[in-house]
Every structure is written in C-alpha cells, then in structure tokens.
Write a protein that holds these residues in place. Structure first.
Motif, short mmCIF file in Angstrom:
data_model
loop_
_atom_site.label_atom_id
_atom_site.label_comp_id
_atom_site.label_asym_id
_atom_site.label_seq_id
_atom_site.Cartn_x
_atom_site.Cartn_y
_atom_site.Cartn_z
N HIS A 181 65.61 95.69 80.52
CA HIS A 181 64.76 95.02 79.94
C HIS A 181 65.41 94.53 78.43
O HIS A 181 64.17 94.58 77.34
N ASP A 182 66.26 94.50 78.33
CA ASP A 182 66.69 93.58 77.21
C ASP A 182 67.19 92.10 76.98
O ASP A 182 67.30 91.90 76.24
N GLU A 183 66.46 91.71 77.72
CA GLU A 183 66.68 89.88 77.78
C GLU A 183 65.99 89.47 76.88
O GLU A 183 66.66 88.08 76.01
N ALA A 184 65.38 90.24 75.45
CA ALA A 184 65.03 89.36 74.44
C ALA A 184 65.81 89.06 73.30
O ALA A 184 65.82 88.26 72.43
N LEU A 185 67.22 90.52 73.65
CA LEU A 185 67.90 90.97 72.41
C LEU A 185 68.89 88.91 72.38
O LEU A 185 69.35 88.41 71.76
N ARG A 186 69.23 88.12 73.80
CA ARG A 186 68.92 86.56 73.39
C ARG A 186 68.45 85.91 72.54
O ARG A 186 69.13 85.13 72.21
N HIS A 187 67.12 85.93 72.71
CA HIS A 187 66.46 85.41 71.28
C HIS A 187 66.04 85.55 70.10
O HIS A 187 65.55 84.63 69.46
N ILE A 188 66.97 86.73 70.01
CA ILE A 188 66.74 87.16 68.39
C ILE A 188 67.63 86.87 67.80
O ILE A 188 68.55 87.66 67.98
N LYS A 189 67.22 86.05 66.05
CA LYS A 189 68.50 86.28 65.39
C LYS A 189 68.59 87.61 64.54
O LYS A 189 67.41 88.76 64.84
#
Length: 326
Positions: free
Chosen positions: A207-215
């Motif tokens: 559940h770590d896909e958000a890491l692709r979009h976080i600066k």
C-alpha cells in the motif's frame, strides 16, 4: 558427507524492544552447524512472523532437507532445499563459513567482496512515549547515528524531543509501516525539520503507491516492501534506498546480488538486521563497504552476546573475528 545440526536459541533483550507492531523481550533464533568431520561452519537466522515464518516452521524445513543437505550442496542449491528465507539464510551462511575454514581464506575473499573495515552502526531507540524516547536519546547522545522506531500517534513530539536531547547525532527513522498516505507528507516534513536523513518503510508494504507522487527532502528506504531480486523492479520510482537483510534475501549469496543490482539501479544501500547475536551480524557486515547506512546493532540490544562476538567500541563496529564466523 556433512553432519547437520539445528538448534533453537533464546537471547534475552536488555529491557524490551518495541516497534509499531508490538514488543518483544528476547531474540529467538535458529542456528545451523555444518561439519565435515574436520571443519565446522555456523549460521544464524531469525524467523519473523511478519513474513509468515516461525521458529518451528524453519526448523522443520531444515530437518526435512537433512538428507539432501548432508549429501553436500552448493550455494545455488539452497533455495531448492528449504523454502523459508530465514532457513535459507542460516544454511547459506553456514556453508560460507565452512568453505572459509576449509580453504583457510576469509569469506570476503571467497565472495569477491572488499575487505571490511570498522564502520559506524546505527543504535536503535525503541518506540516509547515521546518523553521516554527523549530521555533515551539523551543517554545515547554520544552515539553518532541513532535509529528511531516510530509509527504511532505523537511521532512529531518524539522527533522534537529526541533532536533536542541528541543535538549532534545523525538521525534515521523506521516507521515499520506505521504511517498512512494521509499523514505521510506532514511526517516527512517533520523529519526533514529535525535533520532526519532516511525514513524506512513509512507505509504498509503493498500500500505504498503514494510514494510515487510525494516530493520529499528525506531519503525513503524500502524494508518490508523489499526482499530479493524479484522485488527490486517494484521499488523503482517509489523508494530511494533499500534495506538489505539476509533473513529476507535468503542468505549472503543473494544479498550480494541484490546489493549489486540495487546500486546499478541507482538505489542507496542500507544493510540491516533482525534482532540477533553477532553470528547473525557477521555475514551482513561484509556488505558494509557497499552501504551508505549500516544498522547491525542487534548485539548491543541484548543482555549478553555470544562469545566470541563482534567487538563494538561504542557504535564503531569491527569486522567479525574468524573464531566467530567467516
């Protein structure tokens, strides 16, 4: 012919060890001994419930493979002999140790690795209240690199108090999957504000896909999301670093391959460990010349380490003695 010995050992922790998933009071390890009648090799592993591995399961897997192991095997054979990664680790490392003793050469030479030199390891502060972690940081403020176990409500206060009480220590954080996509941006900012250099596994694996979009201004490192070479492609674009642990990769042999492939893909390397004795740290230490961060403080957290063990001068960790491993 080889003789295989499988043992279960318990090593009490000095106090308790708490992360976001819970606490433990001992290191529960499995050791493997391989003897050819003249030389003996040793390996240690930590079956980890987070990866659906238990001590009885690992011991049963090794016992089921006894006949094939005692017939003789190579490092390439290990994954086909035993399924759990922890069992593979103990078996692979015991074979490296046996080969080193037979040939009278250190493992780092046999494996084509650089000669290991003394290196600074992180020292872990167990998850506790902000006040307790602040006090622990004050006691450990002379150590150059502190690893903070976070992942619960109050982490911002923990960071503030730890930095106040250990102003000169470098800091890294391990959230152990304890943050969420909603609080992650704020937590990474809070980490950057106190000079944290690296954050391990902030979100649950899978559940770590958000890491692709976080600066972010802080290096984010995969731990629970990263195992062996087969998981590497999924790390690219989400993580900046990878924590290589031999109990996840299945031994030193695949760990070397993973470290080389990770470097080639532009990932920083952290070499880490489960909570174990010096026998578990010794093979992992050979990866230290390739690593930007070393986290092999397991023996420092135990009431007593095995003898002989790795020598620590504070947080400065020395190469393992040949009488221990390798």
């Amino acid at each position: 012919m080889l003789k295989l010995t499988i043992d279960e050992e318990r090593w009490p922790i000095a106090g308790s060890f708490t992360i976001s998933r819970g606490s433990k009071t001992e290191a529960h390890v499995v050791t493997v001994t391989l003897s050819d009648g003249t030389h003996t090799g040793h390996g240690e592993c930590v079956p980890y419930p987070r990866y659906e591995e238990t001590v009885p399961q690992v011991m049963a897997a090794l016992e089921a493979a006894r006949d094939k192991i005692e017939e003789g095997f190579s490092h390439r054979d290990v994954p086909a002999l035993v399924a759990p990664h922890a069992a593979q680790n103990a078996l692979d490392c015991a074979l490296w140790d046996l080969e080193a003793k037979r040939l009278g050469k250190p493992v780092w030479t046999l494996a084509g690795l650089p000669k290991p030199q003394p290196a600074v390891t992180a020292y872990t502060l167990s998850l506790d209240t902000p006040e307790a972690m602040g006090a622990a940081a004050a006691k450990a403020s002379g150590r150059p690199l502190l690893k903070l176990k976070l992942g619960r409500e109050g982490d911002t206060d923990r960071l503030r108090l730890i930095r106040r009480n250990a102003p000169n220590s470098r800091l890294i954080v391990d959230a152990n999957e304890g943050w969420t996509p909603e609080n992650l941006p704020a937590m990474l900012v809070a980490c950057a504000d106190v000079g944290v250099e690296l954050v391990e596994q902030p979100l649950p694996a899978g559940h770590d896909e958000a890491l692709r979009h976080i600066k972010r201004a802080v290096t984010v490192c995969a731990d629970e999301s990263a195992h062996g070479l087969d998981s590497l492609d999924a790390m690219i674009g989400k993580y900046d670093a990878i924590n290589i642990k031999l109990d996840k990769t299945g031994g030193l042999t695949p760990a070397i391959a993973l470290a080389e492939a990770s470097k080639a893909r532009g990932l920083k390397i952290m070499v880490g460990c489960m909570l174990a004795t010096s026998l578990g740290m010794a093979p992992a230490f050979l990866l230290s010349p390739m690593a930007e961060f070393i986290d092999l403080d397991g023996p420092l957290l135990l009431k007593q380490d095995r003898e002989p063990g790795i020598h620590f001068d504070g947080s400065l960790m020395y190469p393992p003695p040949a009488s221990l491993w390798g």
